[in-house]
Design a protein around this motif. Sequence first.
Motif, PDB file in Angstrom:
ATOM      1  N   GLU A 183      -2.085 -15.945   1.697  1.00  0.00           N
ATOM      2  CA  GLU A 183      -2.288 -14.699   0.959  1.00  0.00           C
ATOM      3  C   GLU A 183      -3.478 -13.892   1.477  1.00  0.00           C
ATOM      4  O   GLU A 183      -3.705 -12.774   1.035  1.00  0.00           O
ATOM      5  N   LEU A 184      -4.233 -14.461   2.385  1.00  0.00           N
ATOM      6  CA  LEU A 184      -5.542 -13.936   2.759  1.00  0.00           C
ATOM      7  C   LEU A 184      -5.514 -12.490   3.222  1.00  0.00           C
ATOM      8  O   LEU A 184      -6.399 -11.700   2.881  1.00  0.00           O
ATOM      9  N   ALA A 185      -4.520 -12.126   4.027  1.00  0.00           N
ATOM     10  CA  ALA A 185      -4.522 -10.795   4.640  1.00  0.00           C
ATOM     11  C   ALA A 185      -4.015  -9.701   3.717  1.00  0.00           C
ATOM     12  O   ALA A 185      -4.143  -8.512   4.049  1.00  0.00           O
ATOM     13  N   VAL A 186      -3.460 -10.050   2.571  1.00  0.00           N
ATOM     14  CA  VAL A 186      -2.847  -9.027   1.712  1.00  0.00           C
ATOM     15  C   VAL A 186      -3.875  -8.102   1.060  1.00  0.00           C
ATOM     16  O   VAL A 186      -3.747  -6.865   1.155  1.00  0.00           O
ATOM     17  N   PRO A 187      -4.925  -8.604   0.381  1.00  0.00           N
ATOM     18  CA  PRO A 187      -5.791  -7.718  -0.407  1.00  0.00           C
ATOM     19  C   PRO A 187      -6.493  -6.598   0.355  1.00  0.00           C
ATOM     20  O   PRO A 187      -6.551  -5.465  -0.146  1.00  0.00           O
ATOM     21  N   PRO A 188      -7.067  -6.831   1.564  1.00  0.00           N
ATOM     22  CA  PRO A 188      -7.864  -5.759   2.161  1.00  0.00           C
ATOM     23  C   PRO A 188      -7.077  -4.671   2.876  1.00  0.00           C
ATOM     24  O   PRO A 188      -7.664  -3.671   3.300  1.00  0.00           O
ATOM     25  N   VAL A 189      -5.768  -4.829   3.023  1.00  0.00           N
ATOM     26  CA  VAL A 189      -5.009  -3.855   3.812  1.00  0.00           C
ATOM     27  C   VAL A 189      -4.952  -2.492   3.124  1.00  0.00           C
ATOM     28  O   VAL A 189      -5.203  -1.452   3.746  1.00  0.00           O
ATOM     29  N   ALA A 190      -4.623  -2.471   1.828  1.00  0.00           N
ATOM     30  CA  ALA A 190      -4.498  -1.185   1.120  1.00  0.00           C
ATOM     31  C   ALA A 190      -5.806  -0.389   1.148  1.00  0.00           C
ATOM     32  O   ALA A 190      -5.793   0.812   1.464  1.00  0.00           O
ATOM     33  N   PRO A 191      -6.977  -0.988   0.820  1.00  0.00           N
ATOM     34  CA  PRO A 191      -8.199  -0.194   0.890  1.00  0.00           C
ATOM     35  C   PRO A 191      -8.547   0.232   2.306  1.00  0.00           C
ATOM     36  O   PRO A 191      -9.102   1.328   2.509  1.00  0.00           O
TER      37      PRO A 191
ATOM     38  N   ALA B 166       0.815  -1.218   0.000  1.00  0.00           N
ATOM     39  CA  ALA B 166       0.000   0.000   0.000  1.00  0.00           C
ATOM     40  C   ALA B 166       0.844   1.261   0.000  1.00  0.00           C
ATOM     41  O   ALA B 166       0.448   2.290  -0.551  1.00  0.00           O
ATOM     42  N   LEU B 167       2.024   1.193   0.616  1.00  0.00           N
ATOM     43  CA  LEU B 167       2.836   2.397   0.817  1.00  0.00           C
ATOM     44  C   LEU B 167       4.120   2.419  -0.004  1.00  0.00           C
ATOM     45  O   LEU B 167       4.798   3.454  -0.056  1.00  0.00           O
ATOM     46  N   GLY B 168       4.477   1.324  -0.655  1.00  0.00           N
ATOM     47  CA  GLY B 168       5.738   1.300  -1.411  1.00  0.00           C
ATOM     48  C   GLY B 168       5.852   0.074  -2.280  1.00  0.00           C
ATOM     49  O   GLY B 168       4.901  -0.338  -2.928  1.00  0.00           O
ATOM     50  N   VAL B 169       7.065  -0.520  -2.309  1.00  0.00           N
ATOM     51  CA  VAL B 169       7.396  -1.713  -3.089  1.00  0.00           C
ATOM     52  C   VAL B 169       7.107  -1.513  -4.575  1.00  0.00           C
ATOM     53  O   VAL B 169       6.703  -2.425  -5.288  1.00  0.00           O
ATOM     54  N   THR B 170       7.305  -0.315  -5.058  1.00  0.00           N
ATOM     55  CA  THR B 170       7.052  -0.031  -6.464  1.00  0.00           C
ATOM     56  C   THR B 170       8.267   0.645  -7.088  1.00  0.00           C
ATOM     57  O   THR B 170       9.243   0.954  -6.404  1.00  0.00           O
ATOM     58  N   THR B 171       8.188   0.870  -8.373  1.00  0.00           N
ATOM     59  CA  THR B 171       9.278   1.539  -9.069  1.00  0.00           C
ATOM     60  C   THR B 171       8.753   2.224 -10.320  1.00  0.00           C
ATOM     61  O   THR B 171       7.759   1.780 -10.913  1.00  0.00           O
ATOM     62  N   GLY B 172       9.415   3.289 -10.694  1.00  0.00           N
ATOM     63  CA  GLY B 172       9.194   3.868 -12.006  1.00  0.00           C
ATOM     64  C   GLY B 172      10.139   3.223 -13.001  1.00  0.00           C
ATOM     65  O   GLY B 172      10.997   2.406 -12.639  1.00  0.00           O
ATOM     66  N   PHE B 173       9.991   3.589 -14.280  1.00  0.00           N
ATOM     67  CA  PHE B 173      10.836   3.007 -15.321  1.00  0.00           C
ATOM     68  C   PHE B 173      11.390   4.114 -16.204  1.00  0.00           C
ATOM     69  O   PHE B 173      10.661   5.033 -16.604  1.00  0.00           O
ATOM     70  N   THR B 174      12.681   4.030 -16.476  1.00  0.00           N
ATOM     71  CA  THR B 174      13.359   4.974 -17.355  1.00  0.00           C
ATOM     72  C   THR B 174      14.278   4.192 -18.277  1.00  0.00           C
ATOM     73  O   THR B 174      15.050   3.339 -17.814  1.00  0.00           O
ATOM     74  N   GLY B 175      14.191   4.463 -19.570  1.00  0.00           N
ATOM     75  CA  GLY B 175      15.080   3.794 -20.517  1.00  0.00           C
ATOM     76  C   GLY B 175      14.999   2.290 -20.460  1.00  0.00           C
ATOM     77  O   GLY B 175      16.034   1.607 -20.467  1.00  0.00           O
ATOM     78  N   ASN B 176      13.777   1.748 -20.360  1.00  0.00           N
ATOM     79  CA  ASN B 176      13.544   0.298 -20.365  1.00  0.00           C
ATOM     80  C   ASN B 176      14.034  -0.404 -19.109  1.00  0.00           C
ATOM     81  O   ASN B 176      14.118  -1.628 -19.074  1.00  0.00           O
ATOM     82  N   MET B 177      14.340   0.355 -18.073  1.00  0.00           N
ATOM     83  CA  MET B 177      14.865  -0.247 -16.847  1.00  0.00           C
ATOM     84  C   MET B 177      14.152   0.305 -15.626  1.00  0.00           C
ATOM     85  O   MET B 177      13.772   1.484 -15.572  1.00  0.00           O
TER      86      MET B 177
END
Length: 741
Positions: free
Chosen positions: A709-717, A662-673
Amino acid sequence: MERKGLRGIDRRTLLIGGGAAVGLVVAWAVWPRTYLPNLPLAEGETGFGAWLKIAPDGQVTVAVPQCEYGQGVFTTLPQVVADELGADWRRVGVEAAPLSPLYANPLAAGELFPGVLPERLRATHAVRNALVLTGASTSMRNFEAPLREAGAAARAMLCQAAAARWGVDWRACGTADGFVVNGKQRLGFGELAAEAADYDVPADLPLREGDGERLLGEPAPRLDAPGKVNGSASFAADIRLPDMVFAAIRQGPVGTVKLAALDEAAAQSVPGMLHIVKNERWVAAVANNSWAAQRALDAMKPKFEVATKVDSASIQAALDAALDGEGARIDAEGALSPVFKGARVVTAEYRVGVALHAAIEPMTATAAWEDGRIRIWMPTQAPGLARSAVAQALGMDAGSILIHPVFAGGSFGQNLEHQVAEQAALIARELRKPVQLTWSRGETCLHDRYRPPAAARMTARLGANGAVAGWLAKIAAPSSGHDLARRLMGGDSAVDAGLAVGGAGDPAAVDGARPPYRIPNFAVDHHPADIGLPTGYWRSGAHSYTSFFTESFIDELAHVAEIEAHSFRIAMLGGVPRLARCLSTVASLGGWQGGLAGSGQGLACHAFRGSYIAVMAEASVGGDQKIKVERLVAAVDCGRVVNPDVVQQQIEGGLIFGMAGALGVTTGFTGNMAEARSFADLDLPRLSDTPEIMIELIASEADAGGVSELAVPPVAPAIANAIHAATGVRLRQLPLIPGGE
């Protein structure tokens, strides 16, 4: 009491039938096929079918075909056998099962690749192809029944052997703490095992009943814990073989055509450097230690030629175009057109970014070439598919490939993929010596099979009483389920046929988007988006974003209807009483204040893999414009619980994992990387960020549901809804960034 020469459950016959898919006849054998257990036996051990063996000292060893990556299957699955057998938990061990059709997991195939094969064909296909899979919270759901039967069968055979010695009816005998008992008479399992294996399993196999002396439902200590504490447990990076060398690899960016240039002389100048292995898509440096291999790789400065441009802007443009384009209807009920025609509707758009697996263990495999055969040590959730992929990469027969599964350090779906095994095998064959290949953390981030990005346009009409009369979810996302099936099982005639006739929409891409609420008219459309980026399975799959769409939008509708969010949900959950109970329990346990402005409380619930969960979050936005999650409260109904401690661990871990997503674990992409190259770039929660966690496990006699996996989906909303209550601002994008919209 007749003894038989055929050893009871030492063999199992399975009928493997053919199937048809819109005119294409799948070329499988249609005659009966017998699969013999191939569980290896040490000297003195006696095998009881495919699932367990007993040593002369009474040690019971259970074969587990599932990858243990922290979810506890090396404890919970043996616990099912031990409970039914009447074993002493202190004398129970576990080992990885050999690759065999007897351990196929058709349930996981259906969950990971929905819509690819008809349900009537799925089990046959999985067994025929020895489709051993770990994923989609299926371990207990798929294997509890056969494991119970295996324990009961061995118990009956042991009782028959003991009864023959005592001259009594075997049905009068019982088992407890590793002994067969009849009144004051006792004989240990180890003393009886060899004789017992010669008895037949009764046609009417009795299962244990009653609550006395049961392991089921008890917090039995984890069997994998001692080895992980004392360091004796083997992970991929722990493997050491004679004359082994170490490899580091650099792969081309997304869209790579070929390796264009590299400085081999600079690499050879690094002390310890031995070899360079390359092809069009990657180059590897091999050295006598891993540090030297990485140094040599860096010195090479490889460059790649790419054909297509992929960056954050192109990914968002692809999602926009897909959302505005034609979609495929995946699920529907009732008729939306008359409900929406001329009506005032509520609409909102949501987006989620890619998510990385961020497992603690980078991609690693060790390969050894021996007399035309390859042996590979690797953490894998799909050993048979990994073996097939390695065989294809080498142009060899799959029978010449031996996979040794080891513990995985996390995974979360990462180890469904097996590129690292293919690469290690190619390097080992070229060098003719054992090779350990480990992707660097940067390489693991750059070449992850990411959780796909998605965009949703949600539309609903509220009835006169405030209930939802019509609901339309249009979701733009890559066809990640179809892509995963092609990548892992491409070339399988049945899978290829299923993909060919499956249509444009991918059920896996919108999995979980069907609302659990009683809505008379609804539809879910998938708008396939070609983002140019490889995507894969991430813990909870598409549920990780479809739950965000659904539960955020439900909260918005409650505000429009001017109905308190808990009551709004409960009024539409009459058909799902277990979910309603979770929601009411979490509201009571957490001290729900009605979602009042300034309360910082948010609710979300989800039905998933045969289990139910509701989450209440308390969150705020600090002066640094960062979200602080103070408390997470969860109420869980996962059916029959085998080990409450393991369930508690998985729910706690899932809540933290969901918070990270919900708060991170993401990335943008630049130049195919990818721009993220390390854990430091992922905004992972630290110990100081961990909220207070409260979990209530609701007692249930229903069949065991999925947990990992049960607890993962409802946390972000739940967090997004809490931030709205705290600030009045609705965040509609993951990760949640205040002021980001």
